[in-house]
Structure formats: C-alpha cells, structure tokens
Design a protein around this motif. Sequence first.
Motif, short mmCIF file in Angstrom:
data_model
loop_
_atom_site.label_atom_id
_atom_site.label_comp_id
_atom_site.label_asym_id
_atom_site.label_seq_id
_atom_site.Cartn_x
_atom_site.Cartn_y
_atom_site.Cartn_z
N GLY A 1 0.80 -1.22 0.00
CA GLY A 1 0.00 0.00 0.00
C GLY A 1 0.83 1.26 0.00
N GLY A 2 2.12 1.14 -0.28
CA GLY A 2 3.01 2.29 -0.27
C GLY A 2 2.87 3.19 -1.48
N MET A 3 2.50 2.62 -2.62
CA MET A 3 2.31 3.44 -3.83
C MET A 3 0.95 3.09 -4.43
SD MET A 3 5.10 1.66 -6.36
CE MET A 3 4.20 1.54 -7.88
N GLY A 4 -0.08 3.65 -3.83
CA GLY A 4 -1.42 3.28 -4.19
C GLY A 4 -1.79 2.01 -3.44
N GLN A 5 -2.80 1.32 -3.95
CA GLN A 5 -3.24 0.12 -3.27
C GLN A 5 -3.80 -0.84 -4.30
OE1 GLN A 5 -5.87 1.03 -0.08
NE2 GLN A 5 -6.41 -1.09 0.30
N ALA A 6 -3.42 -2.10 -4.17
CA ALA A 6 -3.96 -3.11 -5.08
C ALA A 6 -5.48 -3.11 -4.98
CB ALA A 6 -3.40 -4.49 -4.73
N GLY A 7 -6.11 -3.03 -6.13
CA GLY A 7 -7.56 -3.02 -6.17
C GLY A 7 -8.17 -1.65 -6.37
N ASP A 8 -7.33 -0.60 -6.42
CA ASP A 8 -7.89 0.74 -6.59
C ASP A 8 -8.15 1.07 -8.06
OD1 ASP A 8 -5.38 1.37 -7.62
OD2 ASP A 8 -4.82 2.69 -5.98
N GLY A 9 -7.72 0.20 -8.96
CA GLY A 9 -8.02 0.38 -10.37
C GLY A 9 -7.07 1.24 -11.15
#
Length: 188
Positions: free
Chosen positions: A42-50
């Motif tokens: 979650g350090g550079m965005g987040q998996a699943g945010d598209g």
Amino acid sequence: MFRQFANQVAAAGTTAAPTAIAPTLRSDIYTAIDQVKAWVIGGMGQAGDGMSYGSVLATIQKHFPDTKMGLENMGSAENEVSVVVCGVTNMILEMSKWEGMAGGMTMRTWSDGLVEAHGRLPAGSRKNGIAKGIVRGISQNTDISLMTKEFTAKIQIISSLKSVCSRIYGAGSADARQAEAVLSSRLI
C-alpha cells in the motif's frame, strides 16, 4: 521459381527469436519486484484501486507488450495482483532461459518478496484477496514454457514457486495443497 516464392512467403511469416537476453531485463525485474512489494503493501497506491498498478505494468510491458490489465480485472485486488504477479514471474522465467542459475536466484528473491509483502498486510478480506491473486498469478497464469531447460535451475525455480503457496496459506493447508497441485499439473 515456385520454390523461391514459397521460401519468401515462409520467411515472411516467421518472426526471428531473440538471440540474446534483453539488456535491461535484469534491472527491470528488480525494479518491478520493488514496485510490486510497495504496491501490495500500500506504499504506492493500493492493489484493487483500479489505477496504481500503472508503473508496474509499464515495466512488465517493456518485455511483454501484450500484457494488459483488462476492464474485467480493474478494481479487484485479486485480479490486479494476479496479472501483475504473472507478468513479473514471466519476466524472471524469460531471464532463466538465458541465465539459468541467475533466474533461479531471482525467483527466490521474488518469492521471498511476495511472501514478505503479504505478511505485512493486516488480516482481513483484502489480505485474502491478495493471497488468492498471488497464488493464481503464479500457479495458473504464468507461462511455464518460458522456463529454462537447465535441470538444476528448473528445480530451483519450481521449488521457489511452490514455496510461495505453502508460505502464504500455511504448510499443509487445503488451499496450499490445491495451489501446488495446479502448479504441478502445469509443470508435468
């Protein structure tokens, strides 16, 4: 005359296989490993945010330009992680064709990085979705035909890939056994 024409048509339809490893493949692999670890945590965005997978996907597409996220995968942590993990794993398998033992060591670094990133996530449905994405990316989506033919390196790579399943789900768990069985069936 016909033979010359047939040879020209046949030559035009084939694409030449690369004769050497891409000069940036090794550095791009390690860049992608670092990007994926930060992205999963979650350090550079987040998996699943598209959208935050863009830089990782761009690194993968340098070597596999046909890799695409697809609309059906966007917005789902499991699906996004699966595509990205598959892309980086394919890059490592491609490197193993040229440098077998280096590919094996890189696969160990990759598997350790995935397990570390997954372990740093807080418990919950997101962590479970990312676990499923990691395992699916490795066991179902990876192009096994890219793997080296060197016996020792191949065994090391297979061992590293299988260890991800058991380390994420827990050794002996039903999910780990199922993922390892799927991977084994693709390797035989």
